[in-house]
Design an enzyme around this catalytic site. Structure first.
Site, PDB file in Angstrom:
ATOM      1  N   ASN A 112      43.276  55.798  41.619  1.00 46.63           N
ATOM      2  CA  ASN A 112      43.827  54.648  41.575  1.00 46.63           C
ATOM      3  C   ASN A 112      44.560  53.785  40.054  1.00 46.63           C
ATOM      4  O   ASN A 112      43.920  54.370  38.940  1.00 46.63           O
ATOM      5  CB  ASN A 112      42.152  53.841  41.614  1.00 46.63           C
ATOM      6  CG  ASN A 112      42.245  51.609  41.377  1.00 46.63           C
ATOM      7  OD1 ASN A 112      42.610  51.375  41.245  1.00 46.63           O
ATOM      8  ND2 ASN A 112      41.559  52.097  41.261  1.00 46.63           N
ATOM      9  N   ARG A 165      45.371  54.272  46.341  1.00 45.74           N
ATOM     10  CA  ARG A 165      44.786  52.661  46.376  1.00 45.74           C
ATOM     11  C   ARG A 165      46.053  51.835  46.292  1.00 45.74           C
ATOM     12  O   ARG A 165      46.726  52.297  45.455  1.00 45.74           O
ATOM     13  CB  ARG A 165      43.440  52.655  45.219  1.00 45.74           C
ATOM     14  CG  ARG A 165      43.447  50.932  45.456  1.00 45.74           C
ATOM     15  CD  ARG A 165      42.046  50.316  44.700  1.00 45.74           C
ATOM     16  NE  ARG A 165      42.205  48.785  44.745  1.00 45.74           N
ATOM     17  CZ  ARG A 165      42.131  48.622  44.118  1.00 45.74           C
ATOM     18  NH1 ARG A 165      42.180  48.309  42.244  1.00 45.74           N
ATOM     19  NH2 ARG A 165      42.047  47.069  43.877  1.00 45.74           N
ATOM     20  N   HIS A 206      40.054  43.544  48.003  1.00 42.97           N
ATOM     21  CA  HIS A 206      39.212  44.473  47.989  1.00 42.97           C
ATOM     22  C   HIS A 206      38.815  45.339  50.239  1.00 42.97           C
ATOM     23  O   HIS A 206      37.303  45.077  50.027  1.00 42.97           O
ATOM     24  CB  HIS A 206      38.105  43.088  47.553  1.00 42.97           C
ATOM     25  CG  HIS A 206      37.892  43.677  46.399  1.00 42.97           C
ATOM     26  ND1 HIS A 206      37.183  41.917  45.851  1.00 42.97           N
ATOM     27  CD2 HIS A 206      37.555  43.654  45.181  1.00 42.97           C
ATOM     28  CE1 HIS A 206      37.409  42.180  44.317  1.00 42.97           C
ATOM     29  NE2 HIS A 206      37.712  42.809  44.005  1.00 42.97           N
ATOM     30  N   ARG A 238      38.368  34.954  36.126  1.00 43.59           N
ATOM     31  CA  ARG A 238      38.947  33.882  36.878  1.00 43.59           C
ATOM     32  C   ARG A 238      38.493  32.846  37.893  1.00 43.59           C
ATOM     33  O   ARG A 238      37.290  32.505  37.985  1.00 43.59           O
ATOM     34  CB  ARG A 238      39.475  35.063  38.367  1.00 43.59           C
ATOM     35  CG  ARG A 238      40.644  36.150  37.821  1.00 43.59           C
ATOM     36  CD  ARG A 238      40.759  36.358  39.412  1.00 43.59           C
ATOM     37  NE  ARG A 238      41.627  37.978  39.124  1.00 43.59           N
ATOM     38  CZ  ARG A 238      41.391  39.063  39.735  1.00 43.59           C
ATOM     39  NH1 ARG A 238      40.706  38.722  40.951  1.00 43.59           N
ATOM     40  NH2 ARG A 238      41.482  40.742  38.990  1.00 43.59           N
ATOM     41  N   GLU A 289      34.129  52.627  46.996  1.00 43.61           N
ATOM     42  CA  GLU A 289      35.496  52.711  47.777  1.00 43.61           C
ATOM     43  C   GLU A 289      36.681  53.813  47.025  1.00 43.61           C
ATOM     44  O   GLU A 289      37.745  54.585  48.395  1.00 43.61           O
ATOM     45  CB  GLU A 289      36.496  51.778  46.853  1.00 43.61           C
ATOM     46  CG  GLU A 289      35.682  50.361  47.140  1.00 43.61           C
ATOM     47  CD  GLU A 289      36.877  49.068  46.203  1.00 43.61           C
ATOM     48  OE1 GLU A 289      37.359  47.534  46.147  1.00 43.61           O
ATOM     49  OE2 GLU A 289      35.691  49.333  45.040  1.00 43.61           O
TER      50      GLU A 289
END
Ligand code: ADP
Length: 412
Positions: A20, A105, A194, A255, A398
């Site tokens: 990743n 990823r 996601h 965010r 993940e």
């Protein structure tokens, strides 16, 4: 779509390295898909700075102490080489014949990539073509792929896209209500992110309920530092809260999530801010951190318990947004079998789960206080037996999902 369930290990190499690659960091995990065990994990951060740091954790045979290296690691190539050295020191080097593939990823797969994909020159060009819609993420992912290819050019490399799971969204959910020509010219639409987490967690929730994924409708709340919700009907995503970029939707660590887009023109015209400044404001200085100065839910709860009003308001805004999405996605799905919490906040914060579900009895949603208070790393129900809709906590994974999808693809 390909799933970890499809990964039946034969007698060949069965290890998958998951990479990743972020803009200044690389996270990695080495898994053995014969038994889904983890052999090692690590993180290289602050790449390119004087204070780079690599932390490598051996995980075989009950695991070992994490090993740390500090000092400048110049670029992604050096980072991956340093990680490869650490793996080699544990007898798990990238030259091992046991290594079957590297799974990457990749954040943005646009509309083209609906499945995990073996990386060819043409695929890499297409990922590059998507840089304008993912300027912060895809370039780092591409660097990671190129570096891994240079280290093991003979090995299959697979891209697993964050957006892929959401490509099943109907057009009426994916399209913004703006001029069609402008939107299409600039590939402006809702992609969602996601996706590997939403795919994994919705499938695991069906397993927890003892039902087939195609028979259940699930609302997944992935609440990490970044946060997103999805509505999954019979194993297919029909709605998700992130859009063209990961900025839309829920309140996140830094965010804003949903705001009136006119806020941006207002900031430009009235406050004289540039597009880049507004970008930084909404992505890095908003959300929980903008509201109360902290983005760690543990710290926010500590402050709430001490009577801190700013922290309490930030918590209420966070939870209110979650409730709105649970209500909206209940309407989108028509019938909901489970609402499931995952990622750092979702898996660990009982107060967030309690507050998000409070008052939703009319939707069949109730949380049992004792079950909600249990600390566990296992998938579990937190709703009482009598509840019409299950409320669950399912830890996301993940890396396992990326490794599973990678292995299923190359093992066939
Ligand atoms: P990401 O992968 O998006 O960086 P994670 O899924 O690891 O994020 O979630 C990180 C967040 O989880 C932290 O910012 C913190 O708010 C929250 N978190 C982690 N542990 C706890 C805990 N024990 N209680 C409440 N919140 C927690």
């Amino acid at each position: 779509m390909t799933t970890t369930e499809g990964a039946a290990a034969g007698t060949g190499p069965s290890r998958v390295l998951v990479l990743n690659s972020g803009s200044s960091s690389v996270k990695y995990q080495l898994l053995d898909m014969r038994d889904h065990s983890r052999l090692a994990s690590g993180l290289v951060e602050r790449i390119g700075e004087e204070t780079s740091r690599l932390v490598h954790t051996p995980l075989t045979g009950g695991g070992g102490e994490p090993r740390e290296r500090t000092g400048r690691i110049a670029d992604h190539e050096a980072a991956l080489k340093a990680a490869a050295d650490e793996l080699a020191a544990d007898g798990l080097g990238l030259d091992s014949p046991e290594l079957a593939a590297i799974g990457h990823r990749v954040v943005h797969g646009g509309l083209r990539f609906t499945e995990p994909t073996v990386i060819t020159d043409e695929v890499l060009k297409e990922i590059e073509r998507l840089v304008p819609v993912a300027p912060l993420h895809n370039p780092a992912n591409i660097t990671g792929i190129r570096t891994a290819q240079a280290l093991r050019p003979d090995l299959p490399q697979v891209a697993v896209f964050d957006t892929a799971f959401h490509t099943t969204m109907p057009e009426y959910a994916a399209r913004y209500a703006i001029d069609v020509e402008t939107a299409d010219a600039h590939r402006i639409r809702r992609y969602g992110f996601h996706g590997t987490s939403h795919a994994y967690v919705s499938r695991k929730t069906a397993e927890l309920l003892g039902r087939a994924p195609q028979d259940v409708n699930v609302i997944v709340l992935h609440l990490g530092n970044g946060a997103s919700a999805s509505a999954v009907a019979g194993g297919r995503c029909v709605e998700t809260s992130m859009g063209l970029t990961p900025l839309e939707g829920l309140v996140m660590g830094t965010r804003s999530g949903d705001i009136d887009p006119a806020v941006t023109f207002h900031l430009k015209r009235v406050a004289g801010m540039s597009a880049d400044e507004i970008d930084v404001l909404l992505n890095k200085k908003s959300g929980l951190v903008g509201l109360c100065g902290d983005n760690d839910m543990r710290e926010i709860r500590r402050r709430v318990d001490e009577g801190d009003e700013r922290a309490a308001l930030a918590f209420d805004i966070y939870v209110h947004r979650l409730k709105k999405y649970i209500g909206a996605y209940s309407a989108v799905l028509g019938r909901v079998d489970a609402v499931v919490f995952t990622a750092g906040v979702g898996e660990n914060s009982a107060p967030v789960r309690e507050a998000a579900i409070a008052g939703l009895e009319e939707l069949g949603l109730v949380v049992d206080a004792d079950l909600n208070a249990v600390r566990s790393g296992a998938p579990r129900l937190i709703s009482p037996d009598y509840a019409r809709v299950a409320v669950a906590v399912v830890p996301t994974d993940e890396e396992l999902e990326i490794a599973g999808q990678t292995f299923a693809l190359i093992d066939n």
